[in-house]
Design an enzyme around this catalytic site. Sequence first.
Site, PDB file in Angstrom:
ATOM      1  CG  ASP A  29     -52.160  56.715 -40.042  1.00 46.36           C
ATOM      2  OD1 ASP A  29     -51.720  55.414 -40.370  1.00 46.36           O
ATOM      3  OD2 ASP A  29     -52.187  56.884 -39.251  1.00 46.36           O
ATOM      4  CB  ILE A  30     -56.799  57.111 -37.474  1.00 48.25           C
ATOM      5  CG1 ILE A  30     -58.335  58.064 -37.584  1.00 48.25           C
ATOM      6  CG2 ILE A  30     -56.436  56.382 -37.212  1.00 48.25           C
ATOM      7  CD1 ILE A  30     -58.893  58.200 -38.158  1.00 48.25           C
ATOM      8  CD  GLU A  88     -51.373  51.651 -35.168  1.00 50.44           C
ATOM      9  OE1 GLU A  88     -49.836  52.032 -34.907  1.00 50.44           O
ATOM     10  OE2 GLU A  88     -52.600  51.360 -34.674  1.00 50.44           O
ATOM     11  CG  HIS A  93     -50.732  49.027 -43.492  1.00 54.38           C
ATOM     12  ND1 HIS A  93     -50.711  48.035 -42.947  1.00 54.38           N
ATOM     13  CD2 HIS A  93     -50.299  49.846 -42.854  1.00 54.38           C
ATOM     14  CE1 HIS A  93     -49.957  48.116 -41.932  1.00 54.38           C
ATOM     15  NE2 HIS A  93     -49.575  49.584 -41.180  1.00 54.38           N
ATOM     16  CG  HIS A  95     -47.182  53.618 -43.153  1.00 53.80           C
ATOM     17  ND1 HIS A  95     -47.832  54.670 -42.141  1.00 53.80           N
ATOM     18  CD2 HIS A  95     -47.488  52.750 -42.752  1.00 53.80           C
ATOM     19  CE1 HIS A  95     -48.612  53.532 -41.182  1.00 53.80           C
ATOM     20  NE2 HIS A  95     -47.777  52.372 -41.751  1.00 53.80           N
TER      21      HIS A  95
HETATM   22  P1  AMP Z   1     -47.554  50.180 -38.841  1.00 54.87           P
HETATM   23  O1  AMP Z   1     -49.708  48.655 -38.452  1.00 54.87           O
HETATM   24  O2  AMP Z   1     -47.238  50.273 -37.879  1.00 54.87           O
HETATM   25  O3  AMP Z   1     -47.658  50.089 -40.510  1.00 54.87           O
HETATM   26  O4  AMP Z   1     -49.144  51.133 -38.673  1.00 54.87           O
HETATM   27  C1  AMP Z   1     -50.761  51.596 -38.658  1.00 54.87           C
HETATM   28  C2  AMP Z   1     -50.961  52.613 -38.816  1.00 54.87           C
HETATM   29  O5  AMP Z   1     -52.708  52.353 -39.482  1.00 54.87           O
HETATM   30  C3  AMP Z   1     -50.730  53.376 -37.607  1.00 54.87           C
HETATM   31  O6  AMP Z   1     -50.661  54.814 -39.059  1.00 54.87           O
HETATM   32  C4  AMP Z   1     -52.351  54.090 -37.291  1.00 54.87           C
HETATM   33  O7  AMP Z   1     -52.579  55.480 -37.271  1.00 54.87           O
HETATM   34  C5  AMP Z   1     -53.192  53.684 -39.301  1.00 54.87           C
HETATM   35  N1  AMP Z   1     -54.655  53.000 -38.158  1.00 54.87           N
HETATM   36  C6  AMP Z   1     -54.822  51.848 -36.974  1.00 54.87           C
HETATM   37  N2  AMP Z   1     -56.245  52.655 -37.131  1.00 54.87           N
HETATM   38  C7  AMP Z   1     -56.737  53.363 -38.436  1.00 54.87           C
HETATM   39  C8  AMP Z   1     -58.004  53.490 -39.024  1.00 54.87           C
HETATM   40  N3  AMP Z   1     -59.086  52.824 -38.188  1.00 54.87           N
HETATM   41  N4  AMP Z   1     -58.257  54.771 -39.724  1.00 54.87           N
HETATM   42  C9  AMP Z   1     -56.977  54.716 -40.246  1.00 54.87           C
HETATM   43  N5  AMP Z   1     -55.916  54.794 -39.992  1.00 54.87           N
HETATM   44  C10 AMP Z   1     -55.501  53.666 -39.140  1.00 54.87           C
END
Ligand code: AMP
Length: 130
Positions: A29-30, A88, A93, A95
């Site tokens: 995760d970025i 988001e 995905h 975590h």
């Molecule tokens: P959520 O959709 O709320 O489960 O969160 C989306 C997750 O994706 C967040 O923790 C972000 O930090 C992560 N994220 C978003 N864009 C990227 C990326 N380009 N590379 C890695 N992680 C990402």
Amino acid sequence: MPSIFTQIINKEIPCYKIAENDRFIAFLDINPNAKGHTLCVPKQEINKIFDMPEKLYLDLMQFSKDIAIALEKTVPCKRIGMSVIGLEVAHVHVHLIPLQDMSQMTFQHKVSQSDPEFVALAQQIKNNLP
Ligand code: AMP
């Protein structure tokens, strides 16, 4: 428009990749809650986890388990936390978060890591995969 994770899968944008097969990819995760925070993603772009076909869902769990075991060997922690949100990024995905305390599951506190730190950590986790 393809999700940001589909763009990663299609190599249109980079990631700190840990593992990949024909159906799943795992990368750091970025914006991590904790060092080693990893996302396990099916390549098929499905919005919500409980809409996944049964077999794909179960195989995502198995893929995530394999990554979690490697993660726990790599990052000192009490255990690996698992969470599915998707508010988001509307592409399923899982975590995986190495935990020292509950606050790391809240997504309120973030840790910053440099590019070389992300690269090295992804490689260390990879080295601990079966
Ligand atoms: P959520 O959709 O709320 O489960 O969160 C989306 C997750 O994706 C967040 O923790 C972000 O930090 C992560 N994220 C978003 N864009 C990227 C990326 N380009 N590379 C890695 N992680 C990402």
